[in-house]
Design an enzyme around this catalytic site. Structure first.
Site, PDB file in Angstrom:
ATOM      1  N   ARG A  28       0.841  -1.200   0.000  1.00 38.38           N
ATOM      2  CA  ARG A  28       0.000   0.000   0.000  1.00 38.38           C
ATOM      3  C   ARG A  28       0.875   1.249   0.000  1.00 38.38           C
ATOM      4  NH1 ARG A  28      -1.724   1.805   4.617  1.00 38.38           N
ATOM      5  NH2 ARG A  28      -2.373  -0.198   5.454  1.00 38.38           N
ATOM      6  N   TYR A  56     -16.309  16.332 -16.164  1.00 41.66           N
ATOM      7  CA  TYR A  56     -16.746  14.944 -16.047  1.00 41.66           C
ATOM      8  C   TYR A  56     -17.872  14.867 -15.003  1.00 41.66           C
ATOM      9  CZ  TYR A  56     -16.400   9.952 -15.141  1.00 41.66           C
ATOM     10  OH  TYR A  56     -16.684   8.624 -14.997  1.00 41.66           O
ATOM     11  N   LYS A  69      -8.691   5.703 -19.504  1.00 40.36           N
ATOM     12  CA  LYS A  69      -9.030   6.177 -20.826  1.00 40.36           C
ATOM     13  C   LYS A  69      -7.825   6.027 -21.763  1.00 40.36           C
ATOM     14  CE  LYS A  69     -12.728   7.004 -18.563  1.00 40.36           C
ATOM     15  NZ  LYS A  69     -13.002   8.297 -17.958  1.00 40.36           N
ATOM     16  N   ASP A 111      -7.713  18.410 -15.113  1.00 43.37           N
ATOM     17  CA  ASP A 111      -7.979  17.034 -15.518  1.00 43.37           C
ATOM     18  C   ASP A 111      -7.595  16.929 -16.996  1.00 43.37           C
ATOM     19  OD1 ASP A 111      -9.127  14.671 -16.450  1.00 43.37           O
ATOM     20  OD2 ASP A 111     -10.858  14.796 -15.127  1.00 43.37           O
TER      21      ASP A 111
HETATM   22  C1  LIG Z   1     -13.442   8.821 -16.761  1.00 40.63           C
HETATM   23  C2  LIG Z   1     -13.041  10.156 -16.334  1.00 40.63           C
HETATM   24  C3  LIG Z   1     -12.791  10.441 -14.986  1.00 40.63           C
HETATM   25  C4  LIG Z   1     -12.979   9.412 -13.890  1.00 40.63           C
HETATM   26  O1  LIG Z   1     -12.102   8.352 -14.023  1.00 40.63           O
HETATM   27  P1  LIG Z   1     -12.387   6.856 -13.520  1.00 40.63           P
HETATM   28  O2  LIG Z   1     -11.152   6.140 -13.872  1.00 40.63           O
HETATM   29  O3  LIG Z   1     -13.612   6.355 -14.222  1.00 40.63           O
HETATM   30  O4  LIG Z   1     -12.629   6.935 -12.041  1.00 40.63           O
HETATM   31  C5  LIG Z   1     -12.375  11.715 -14.675  1.00 40.63           C
HETATM   32  N1  LIG Z   1     -12.249  12.678 -15.608  1.00 40.63           N
HETATM   33  C6  LIG Z   1     -12.495  12.445 -16.911  1.00 40.63           C
HETATM   34  C7  LIG Z   1     -12.322  13.538 -17.892  1.00 40.63           C
HETATM   35  C8  LIG Z   1     -12.904  11.186 -17.316  1.00 40.63           C
HETATM   36  O5  LIG Z   1     -13.167  10.969 -18.608  1.00 40.63           O
END
Ligand SMILES: *Cc1c(COP(=O)(O)O)cnc(C)c1O
Length: 381
Positions: free
Chosen positions: A46, A98, A195, A170
């Site tokens: 961890r 998001y 992604k 992000d």
């Molecule tokens: C999918 C996504 C998230 C969240 O990510 P997870 O891996 O599903 O928790 C955050 N920001 C954006 C722009 C995303 O496309």
């Protein structure tokens, strides 16, 4: 070194013990100590794991940051960043983000006495007016999700710096290949590695990169204290994904751009949102902060919800599904799918209408995708 070379080699130095050029997946939860307090750098997975370490170094290197941390999901990474806040701190979210980010601040951190507001930061001066004495964090995406607005990262960073506010970007949509927010003044970059970084729709993961030592140390503490770590297998998959990120992003961008031009020319759309359309009012801004337009786009189809749902049903190569960033093309309906957690009024206000369709354009053959969209547009009208 240039990006492609760094993408292939970051975090991939041969294994010291065996020379393996592919990183070993260390599944061990614990590490034997030579004597009390004498370790080989690892105690318990961890707090630190060799496979995770490689991923954290690689993401940091590609984003042009000093420190990286990997998390169990994009939202776990976001939760860690939000957890630097204390009761009474105020958060600003720029434009559309998001859906899960909105939900996190609305339904979780608000309960802890951390209020947030949504601000239109398409003009950074507007953001400046919204910053309060207790504003600690500004959260933004560019391109935004799902409307693909381009926000001026340098301009927003300047406002935040002047007021001593942490700016989190992000960067999931753009990826480190297309855009590096830290180099434009952001304090911290967040990724859903689920992604484009993973790139094959086969893992859930998140990452945070910063060059601030103090912020890194706090986030590293939170990663261990709250336990939101990814497993070693997922770290390995994300690391493998990074090696081909540049190749995939080139093809995603080529395909998405072809589909965007087709949608504009078709006469069957009310608007097309793609960063690198020369007719877009933010085209110049997009070009100043992104290398290419990326694989995401959205558009309003003529004929309302009925046409949108017929379009989605008629696609053959594009699968109907949430998520994005994989090699395969996906299509979805933001109002009813990814952004259904937004209150309907809020949704309408920011432009997530019932005729809006979002595409995650994959890396298939360009012509097959163009033909698929052409066919579905015809079937929808
Ligand atoms: C999918 C996504 C998230 C969240 O990510 P997870 O891996 O599903 O928790 C955050 N920001 C954006 C722009 C995303 O496309």
């Amino acid at each position: 070194m240039r990006f492609a070379t760094r993408a292939v080699h970051a975090g991939h130095e041969p294994d010291a013990l065996t020379g393996a050029v592919t990183p070993p997946i260390y599944t061990s939860s614990t590490f034997a100590q030579e004597e009390v307090g004498k370790t080989k750098g690892y105690e318990y997975s961890r707090s630190g794991n060799p496979t995770r370490d490689r991923l954290e170094r690689a993401v940091a290197e590609l984003e042009g940051g000093k420190f990286g941390l990997a998390f169990a999901s994009g939202l776990a990474a976001e939760t860690a960043v939000a957890s630097i806040l204390k009761k009474g701190d105020h958060v600003i979210i720029c434009n559309d983000v998001y859906g899960g980010t909105y939900r996190l601040f609305d339904k979780v951190f608000r309960n802890y006495g951390i209020p947030f507001e949504r601000v239109d930061a398409t003009d950074p001066a507007n953001l400046q007016e919204s910053i309060r004495p207790n504003t600690r964090l500004v959260w933004m995406e560019s391109p935004t999700n799902p409307l693909m607005l381009i926000l001026d990262i340098r301009g927003i960073a300047k406002v935040c710096k002047k007021r001593g506010v942490t700016l989190a970007v992000d960067n999931t949509f753009a990826t480190p290949y297309l855009q590096n927010p830290l180099k434009m003044g952001a304090t911290v970059v967040v990724h859903s590695t689920t992604k484009y970084i993973g790139g094959h729709s086969d893992l859930i993961g998140g990452a945070v990169v910063t060059s601030s030592k103090a912020l890194y140390e706090r986030l590293k503490f939170l990663q261990n204290a709250t336990g939101s770590i990814p497993g070693p297998f997922d770290c390995y998959l994300a690391l493998r994904g990074l090696r081909t990120l540049h190749l995939r992003m080139e093809q995603h961008s080529k395909n998405a751009s072809a589909v965007a031009f087709l949608l504009v020319r078709s006469g069957k759309t009310l608007s097309v949102n793609y960063p690198f359309l020369p007719a877009s009012p933010t085209y110049k801004l997009a070009k100043s902060q992104m290398k290419l337009g990326g694989g995401m786009l959205s558009f309003r189809i003529r004929g309302g919800y009925k046409a949108a749902s017929r379009f989605l049903k008629s696609l053959e190569v594009f699968a109907l599904g949430e998520s994005l960033g994989g090699v395969e093309s996906l299509a979805e309906h933001p109002a009813k799918m990814t952004h259904s957690s937004l209150p309907p009024k809020e949704r309408e206000k920011i432009g997530i209408t019932d005729d809006l369709v979002r595409l995650s354009v994959g890396v298939e053959d360009t012509k097959d995708l163009v033909e698929d969209v052409t066919r579905a547009l015809r079937a929808a009208s």
